[in-house]
Design a protein around this motif. Structure first.
Motif, mmCIF file in Angstrom:
data_model
loop_
_atom_site.group_PDB
_atom_site.id
_atom_site.type_symbol
_atom_site.label_atom_id
_atom_site.label_comp_id
_atom_site.label_asym_id
_atom_site.label_seq_id
_atom_site.Cartn_x
_atom_site.Cartn_y
_atom_site.Cartn_z
ATOM 1 N N VAL A 176 0.809 -1.226 0.000
ATOM 2 C CA VAL A 176 0.000 0.000 0.000
ATOM 3 C C VAL A 176 0.839 1.270 0.000
ATOM 4 O O VAL A 176 0.283 2.375 -0.084
ATOM 5 N N LYS A 177 2.151 1.146 0.105
ATOM 6 C CA LYS A 177 3.011 2.333 0.130
ATOM 7 C C LYS A 177 2.791 3.196 -1.099
ATOM 8 O O LYS A 177 2.708 2.706 -2.218
ATOM 9 N N GLY A 178 2.683 4.496 -0.861
ATOM 10 C CA GLY A 178 2.461 5.424 -1.957
ATOM 11 C C GLY A 178 1.013 5.584 -2.349
ATOM 12 O O GLY A 178 0.669 6.498 -3.110
ATOM 13 N N ARG A 179 0.144 4.710 -1.833
ATOM 14 C CA ARG A 179 -1.282 4.783 -2.173
ATOM 15 C C ARG A 179 -2.148 5.102 -0.959
ATOM 16 O O ARG A 179 -3.177 5.767 -1.093
ATOM 17 N N PHE A 180 -1.752 4.623 0.211
ATOM 18 C CA PHE A 180 -2.527 4.819 1.440
ATOM 19 C C PHE A 180 -1.793 5.823 2.331
ATOM 20 O O PHE A 180 -0.556 5.865 2.360
ATOM 21 N N SER A 181 -2.568 6.586 3.080
ATOM 22 C CA SER A 181 -1.964 7.512 4.044
ATOM 23 C C SER A 181 -2.899 7.707 5.224
ATOM 24 O O SER A 181 -4.115 7.540 5.108
ATOM 25 N N ILE A 182 -2.303 8.053 6.356
ATOM 26 C CA ILE A 182 -3.036 8.237 7.602
ATOM 27 C C ILE A 182 -3.029 9.704 7.986
ATOM 28 O O ILE A 182 -2.030 10.403 7.798
ATOM 29 N N SER A 183 -4.145 10.158 8.530
ATOM 30 C CA SER A 183 -4.203 11.496 9.103
ATOM 31 C C SER A 183 -5.110 11.469 10.316
ATOM 32 O O SER A 183 -5.951 10.584 10.457
ATOM 33 N N ASN A 184 -4.889 12.430 11.196
ATOM 34 C CA ASN A 184 -5.681 12.520 12.427
ATOM 35 C C ASN A 184 -6.459 13.821 12.472
ATOM 36 O O ASN A 184 -5.960 14.869 12.054
ATOM 37 N N ASP A 185 -7.667 13.732 12.990
ATOM 38 C CA ASP A 185 -8.420 14.921 13.375
ATOM 39 C C ASP A 185 -8.557 14.846 14.887
ATOM 40 O O ASP A 185 -9.449 14.173 15.406
ATOM 41 N N ASN A 186 -7.647 15.496 15.593
ATOM 42 C CA ASN A 186 -7.623 15.376 17.045
ATOM 43 C C ASN A 186 -8.874 15.964 17.691
ATOM 44 O O ASN A 186 -9.325 15.495 18.741
ATOM 45 N N ALA A 187 -9.460 16.986 17.072
ATOM 46 C CA ALA A 187 -10.672 17.578 17.625
ATOM 47 C C ALA A 187 -11.818 16.578 17.629
ATOM 48 O O ALA A 187 -12.681 16.606 18.512
ATOM 49 N N LYS A 188 -11.825 15.695 16.634
ATOM 50 C CA LYS A 188 -12.878 14.682 16.547
ATOM 51 C C LYS A 188 -12.424 13.334 17.094
ATOM 52 O O LYS A 188 -13.205 12.375 17.080
ATOM 53 N N ASN A 189 -11.173 13.276 17.542
ATOM 54 C CA ASN A 189 -10.612 12.008 18.017
ATOM 55 C C ASN A 189 -10.818 10.901 16.987
ATOM 56 O O ASN A 189 -11.237 9.775 17.321
ATOM 57 N N THR A 190 -10.547 11.231 15.773
ATOM 58 C CA THR A 190 -10.765 10.316 14.660
ATOM 59 C C THR A 190 -9.509 10.243 13.798
ATOM 60 O O THR A 190 -8.874 11.269 13.536
ATOM 61 N N GLN A 191 -9.183 9.037 13.387
ATOM 62 C CA GLN A 191 -8.078 8.836 12.456
ATOM 63 C C GLN A 191 -8.654 8.371 11.127
ATOM 64 O O GLN A 191 -9.649 7.640 11.090
ATOM 65 N N TYR A 192 -8.030 8.813 10.064
ATOM 66 C CA TYR A 192 -8.500 8.475 8.727
ATOM 67 C C TYR A 192 -7.444 7.670 7.977
ATOM 68 O O TYR A 192 -6.245 7.936 8.106
ATOM 69 N N LEU A 193 -7.905 6.716 7.204
ATOM 70 C CA LEU A 193 -7.036 5.987 6.288
ATOM 71 C C LEU A 193 -7.495 6.346 4.876
ATOM 72 O O LEU A 193 -8.565 5.911 4.436
ATOM 73 N N GLN A 194 -6.721 7.188 4.212
ATOM 74 C CA GLN A 194 -7.031 7.582 2.841
ATOM 75 C C GLN A 194 -6.443 6.541 1.909
ATOM 76 O O GLN A 194 -5.231 6.270 1.955
ATOM 77 N N MET A 195 -7.287 5.976 1.072
ATOM 78 C CA MET A 195 -6.858 4.914 0.175
ATOM 79 C C MET A 195 -7.082 5.377 -1.265
ATOM 80 O O MET A 195 -8.225 5.601 -1.676
#
Length: 125
Positions: free
Chosen positions: A64-83
């Motif tokens: 998945v390298k180069g295609r997937f990435s992680i980001s956090n929204d600390n205000a919402k206590n939510t992590q996202y996996l963008q694929m």
């Protein structure tokens, strides 16, 4: 109580994108790590991605390298996996799970305790 809930799965054509969410409760990202895993029918659970909350280092499976990435929204206590650039072989149930602040082997499910219920991702060719 530490809990995570995944959402955002669905059906997408090859080459398309999806963003999965992992909503956390009972803890903050500074105290734990979130790991992403997937399991396809008949296959073992596979570590996809993990970001260390201790130093921010990230792990991504080679597939998945180069295609997937992680980001956090600390205000919402939510992590996202963008694929992005999804492939049929990405089809699986995707899980997020809670691990210690530093995970020795972020690809190994045994280091993670609290698991979500999973969300299905299906990529059509």
């Amino acid at each position: 109580e530490v809990q995570v809930v995944e959402s955002g799965g669905g059906l997408v054509q090859a080459g398309g994108s999806l963003r999965l969410s992992c909503a956390a409760s009972g803890f903050t990202f500074d105290d734990y790590a979130i790991g992403w895993f997937r399991q396809a029918p008949g296959k073992e659970r596979e570590g996809v991605s993990c970001v260390s909350s201790s130093d921010g280092t990230s792990y991504y499976a080679d597939s998945v390298k180069g295609r997937f990435s992680i980001s956090n929204d600390n205000a919402k206590n939510t992590q996202y996996l963008q694929m992005n650039s999804l492939k049929p072989e990405d089809t699986a149930v995707y899980y997020c799970a809670v691990g210690p602040v530093w995970v020795p082997a972020p690809w190994d499910p045994k280091w993670f305790d609290s698991w979500g219920q999973g969300t299905q991702v299906t990529v059509s060719s």
